[in-house]
Design an enzyme around this catalytic site. Structure first.
Site, PDB file in Angstrom:
ATOM      1  N   GLU A  30      -5.952  -2.450 -12.218  1.00 39.25           N
ATOM      2  CA  GLU A  30      -7.076  -3.051 -11.505  1.00 39.25           C
ATOM      3  C   GLU A  30      -8.135  -3.626 -12.447  1.00 39.25           C
ATOM      4  O   GLU A  30      -8.772  -4.637 -12.138  1.00 39.25           O
ATOM      5  CB  GLU A  30      -7.703  -2.021 -10.561  1.00 39.25           C
ATOM      6  CG  GLU A  30      -6.949  -1.824  -9.244  1.00 39.25           C
ATOM      7  CD  GLU A  30      -5.655  -1.037  -9.352  1.00 39.25           C
ATOM      8  OE1 GLU A  30      -5.379  -0.494 -10.440  1.00 39.25           O
ATOM      9  OE2 GLU A  30      -4.915  -0.951  -8.356  1.00 39.25           O
ATOM     10  N   HIS A  65      -7.541   6.609   0.249  1.00 41.50           N
ATOM     11  CA  HIS A  65      -7.118   5.287   0.708  1.00 41.50           C
ATOM     12  C   HIS A  65      -7.971   4.768   1.856  1.00 41.50           C
ATOM     13  O   HIS A  65      -7.488   4.002   2.682  1.00 41.50           O
ATOM     14  CB  HIS A  65      -5.657   5.316   1.171  1.00 41.50           C
ATOM     15  CG  HIS A  65      -4.668   5.069   0.079  1.00 41.50           C
ATOM     16  ND1 HIS A  65      -4.458   5.943  -0.949  1.00 41.50           N
ATOM     17  CD2 HIS A  65      -3.828   4.022  -0.176  1.00 41.50           C
ATOM     18  CE1 HIS A  65      -3.525   5.470  -1.767  1.00 41.50           C
ATOM     19  NE2 HIS A  65      -3.126   4.307  -1.318  1.00 41.50           N
TER      20      HIS A  65
END
Ligand SMILES: Cc1ncc(C[n+]2csc(CCOP(=O)(O)OP(=O)(O)O)c2C)c(N)n1
Ligand SMILES: Cc1ncc(C[n+]2csc(CCOP(=O)(O)OP(=O)(O)O)c2C)c(N)n1
Ligand SMILES: [Mg+2]
Ligand SMILES: [Mg+2]
Lengths: 323, 322, 323, 322
Positions: free
Chosen positions: D57, D126
């Site tokens: 990321e 999540h």
């Protein structure tokens, strides 16, 4: 400095130009140290004394249109790439004539015109940028390269690994220049990296081409950087340039270096790249002094310029937050 | 004792008492940390317990979590709080959540110390104040002490708390001196401290703004305004009762921190106060914080951005309509 | 499963135990797929079908007191380490009898008693934990090892590199188990890593010892894991275990695998570790069926247990936020 | 057109118009993204412009920054917003600050798309809603559209904005259908949308809470309470004028989002409103958000944590004293 003709041995005049460049950095840094100690300069400052051959060798090998990212130790790279010493010094003084208009400071030197995408005070911070810029050059089929400088300490941060991985995977037009000066602040290489004595191993995890070079030999640096840049430029893939060098002074100005042995400092002093080049060119005292005087003069002019520079207005702080 | 010595004393005392406590971070050993906070600890405790780390903020925090899960009480240092951005995955997704996700099986007795702050031209990447982010994360405790006594007592408590605690220090506070008890006294997390009593307006301040508020309060007094100052010290859990009680008394509030005002900790305090003391408020709650810009390098711009005692004073005056 | 005697070839009975363990995982996962498709199970689920030999081989090589971290694909590791299938299944159903009391779910299986420090749904998230736990074991001079499972895709994230660097530097008692199943979700190895066909290269950047092993051969996995664990346990340093394996099904349950060729699926199917072990043990149909029935029965009991489990109270959500 | 199609349409349209636009992220190519948002784009634009990335990321965002500085307009995707924690260094210290630190020389026309959200038992790692963090960072623009038309128009604007823009999507919104103009119409960043007019109370909601607020408003109406709903759409810059004007009219406010209430975006809105509409407020500003816990897995606990239409309704009623 005159642009070097590619693909042939460096001639004497070129090497003399390199010497001028290296001396400019050395004297610039010494003046900065002095001015910092005198209380003139705000912020945190890191000088590149001992690493001048890396800055000059690499930056001279770059072409117009190439871009680069630097680090907290950025004065040398910026000067070597041609940003006027006045603009660099003015930045350290926080003046609007500075190369970052006083917004950046020593750790955030920019010069878009000369492809300086910014000195970065976060270790590893610039590495993904040159990966992305190198990708852009590839996508647009431009003959440009994006290059990053960083230290041995920076090879420990995740950003470094992610960037090398991405660059190699996509064969971006990128060169990664590791200035291994054996120290990350007070932490010696052996204490921060299992491969500190051979940083090129870092590239093995990505199957990336690496080139090892003696960073105190400006000719060798130039040749290696040129080779790396041309490889990247051709689109064959990124290159990891593993440069051995020395940090002759403290991590930051004012660092008492309590953590460092006398022997280690002496070893660094014995590997002065300027002495090396002076010997290579067999310059006599007078001849060398002439170079030196010139460097000092440029720096003193820069200092005067900076000291007489213009302070920003307080409200200027609210400008440039958004484009 | 200075604030710096107070931090060092808490670390040293805990390590002396307890083999399970150790510290790690960048350049904390021989050099004693970039702010000289850990000086001398290497000599006393040796390199196994005073560990220099590579530059890898994620692994530093994450290894602290692992050691904590294995039963130790590590204290890790993030050299500048700007670099929290490199370790938030471990702090926010891991340290804060393991106990919860395991249904209470695990605990993570980790302390993360970090420091930041403007006032010395460190530039935009070495001075951010990010405490508000951590307050948004259930599972973390957050402290930001302003006084030597508090930092010593709260750091001690943090080390012995079975939850991850993030402790914010401010560079300009390190040389600040203050009275501390002879014996180290733990200070509970979640208890505010009244710095100064007053009747006209309550200033809720944290970190360096506590000291700037004290300056502002003195000036206000000269103009006939009586200022109460409260330092929550712990931002999570927050001693809402103490803040609300004070505001119910003074009917006016100013919230002050060095972080950017927008979405800063003051927003939460203002939201709580307007809710819990709605009928008591005689004036809008004032927020004092950094102006909306990264921290500029040039000192004149830097000083313009960060909140000064005069900014606190001006806010105080606005609340009383002067 | 019986604990294997160390330092000698695996006997037949041990291998039969391994088969039991692998079949338990396979049938467990198949039932989970079926129940998910039926709409019984909330959340995101990832099955380990094809990778059973890794879970069983590695977990059987671990000693009591060893700890480990798992991933989003955690059912196999958890079962192989001995957490009762009932507790695992109940967790998938979000019941308080679950191994995480219903707070975790499929991607967050925990079992502190058996050293399970948690399945982690953030790629790389558990790697620094095992570095730190391995450090703690070293500091306390305990004969314990901390081990992490992770996939090929995880070798791209910074956390991975930082963790390996720290572990090697400090010679922590840690084993890193890379399950290279050639896919990270829909992304094939060649598209995410320049060294996808030889992940052991990842360890070169840290001078870390690595051991390569065929992950479809449970005996080989056991031997390699045992060697790695004993090396780490002795304090000589961490080990990178490079395991070649196959993901026989989709990334998550319900994944239509539009990105995957028929050949690739077939190759995976041809490398079924259960078939391999069955052949190695030369089991006839009846004999195999007995094993299989037993596995199915355990799973069905687990399913019944889970389906009849207790839902948490809504307000329980506010418990366990702090210790 | 669904919200999902609207995102895809904005991406496709920009890429069709402009060679400098390209997208990268994990599994966005063949698979079309974990939420099927980018499906079909690989086929149309090829693998050079629809780039699958490794799981990294930090490098994804950072490479986006570099390409943006080199003159392109990249759109990067962070698969789940929880993983923003892995890239914040690049977003916060780099993208947000290059222009400023360079004294205006550089620009970073980067768009970061991400999504999250509860409601389907994704578990604690999540589903976090982290928009508040980004609002605290000068140099960033932040959008969180709730409607297909808005996400299409705002994403387009984000791509052509010369600043880094972070665009939050919510998983439960992808299938939501809505009217969109035939032609893609850019929507300016910083303009709120009035979802529904009313006279008794203003609900300021973002993301999925806009839809939950609509449900609550209908119920409130049955009980005789007239609810105005405003969706700021952009959180940075924030259309304070629109929010304040509405509250001055209704004299009551509720702020609603799915993020944890403590230190959530609602705190900022409450702080602004109590300041700018102090004399107009007839009741404390209500905040509706997630309870203070990580997101539990078990559906009953998950639903308890996240704010439901009934929570919005209850808050509405409290403001009118019912
Ligand atoms: C992410 C991050 N962590 C820590 C620091 C503090 N810091 C500044 S320079 C430095 C050492 C850097 O060492 P190296 O990369 O070898 O560069 P050198 O200083 O030797 O040129 C550290 C730890 C930082 N700037 N960024
Ligand atoms: C930091 C992070 N980024 C992205 C994801 C989404 N994600 C979940 S599994 C996965 C692929 C993992 O591949 P690999 O590590 O090879 O494990 P495998 O699924 O093959 O077992 C991705 C990208 C994640 N969980 N964490
Ligand atoms: Mg170095
Ligand atoms: Mg994989």
């Amino acid at each position: 400095m005159a642009k070097v003709e590619k693909k042939r041995a460096l001639n004497e005049e070129t090497l003399r130009d390199f010497l001028r460049g290296m001396l400019l950095i050395r004297r610039f840094e010494e003046h900065v140290e002095e001015r910092f100690r005198a209380g003139d300069l705000p912020g945190f400052l890191h000088v590149a004394i001992g690493q001048e051959a890396v800055a000059v060798g690499v930056c001279q090998a770059m072409e117009e249109g190439d871009v680069f990212a630097s680090t907290h130790r950025a004065h040398g790279h910026t000067l070597a790439r041609g940003t006027p010493p006045k603009a660099v010094m003015a930045e350290l003084y926080g003046k609007i004539e500075g190369c970052s208009r006083g917004y950046g400071g020593s750790m955030h030197l920019y010069d878009l015109e000369r492809g300086n995408f910014g000195a970065n005070a976060v270790i590893g911070g610039g590495l993904p940028h040159v990966t992305g810029a190198g990708l852009a050059f590839k996508l647009r089929d431009e003959p440009r390269v994006a290059l990053a400088f960083f230290g041995d300490g920076a090879t420990n941060i995740g950003t470094f690994h992610e960037s090398l991985n991405l660059a190699q995977l996509w064969k971006t037009k990128t060169v990664f220049v590791c200035e291994n000066n054996h120290w990350a602040e007070s932490t010696p290489g052996w204490q921060h990296s299992p491969v500190w004595d051979d940083m090129s191993k870092r590239a093995l995890a990505f199957d990336m081409r690496s080139i090892k070079v003696d960073g105190q030999d400006v000719e060798a640096v130039f040749e290696a950087a040129h080779e790396a840049l041309e490889f990247a430029r051709s689109g064959e893939g990124p290159v990891f340039l593993d440069v051995e060098t020395y940090r002759m002074h403290g991590h930051f100005i004012g660092d008492p270096q309590v953590y460092r042995t006398k022997e280690d400092r002496e070893e660094a002093a014995d590997n002065d790249p300027i002495t090396r080049l002076r010997e290579r060119l067999a310059l006599g005292d007078d001849e060398f002094k002439a170079f030196d005087d010139q460097a000092n003069q440029i720096v003193e002019e820069a200092l005067e310029f900076a000291q007489n520079g213009t302070d920003p207005q307080p409200e200027d702080a609210l400008k440039n937050v958004y484009a | 004792m200075t604030y710096r010595e107070a931090v060092r004393d808490a670390l040293g005392s805990a390590m002396r008492k307890d083999e399970d406590v150790f510290i790690m971070g960048e350049d904390i050993a021989e050099m004693g940390g970039s702010m000289a906070v850990t000086q001398g600890l290497l000599e006393e405790f040796g390199p196994e317990r005073v560990r220099n780390t590579p530059i890898s903020e994620m692994a530093i925090v994450g290894a602290g979590i692992g050691a904590a899960m294995a039963g130790m009480r590590p204290v890790v240092e993030i050299m500048y709080e700007d670099f929290l951005t490199l370790s938030l995955e471990q702090i926010v997704n891991q340290a804060a959540k393991h106990r919860y996700m395991s249904g209470g099986q695990l605990k993570v007795p980790l302390t993360v110390r970090t420091q930041g702050g403007a006032g010395w031209s460190p530039g935009a990447q070495h001075a951010q104040q990010l405490e508000a982010w951590l307050v948004h994360v259930p599972g973390l405790k957050v402290a930001y002490p302003s006084m030597p006594e508090d930092v010593r007592g709260l750091l001690w408590t943090a080390i012995y708390d079975d939850n991850p605690v993030i402790l914010f220090e401010h560079r300009l506070l390190y040389p600040v001196k203050g009275q501390v008890p002879e014996e180290l006294e733990p200070i509970p997390l979640g208890k505010a401290r009244t710095i100064r009593e007053g009747t006209d307006v309550t200033v809720i301040a944290i970190g360096p703004l506590v000291h700037r508020a004290v300056g502002a309060a003195k000036q206000a007094e000269e103009e006939g305004i009586s200022v109460e100052i409260i330092d929550p010290r712990t931002l999570q859990p927050l001693d809402e009762d103490a803040l609300v009680a004070s505001v119910k008394k003074t009917n006016r509030a100013v919230v002050a921190h060095e972080a950017v005002t927008r979405m800063g900790f003051g927003a939460e305090v203002a939201a709580v106060l307007q809710y819990k003391a709605f009928d008591y408020l005689d004036a809008p709650i004032e927020r004092v914080g950094a102006k909306f810009a990264p921290l500029a390098f040039a000192p004149v711009m830097e000083q313009f951005i960060i909140p000064q005692p005069e900014d606190v004073l001006a806010a105080i005056k606005r609340t009383v309509g002067k």
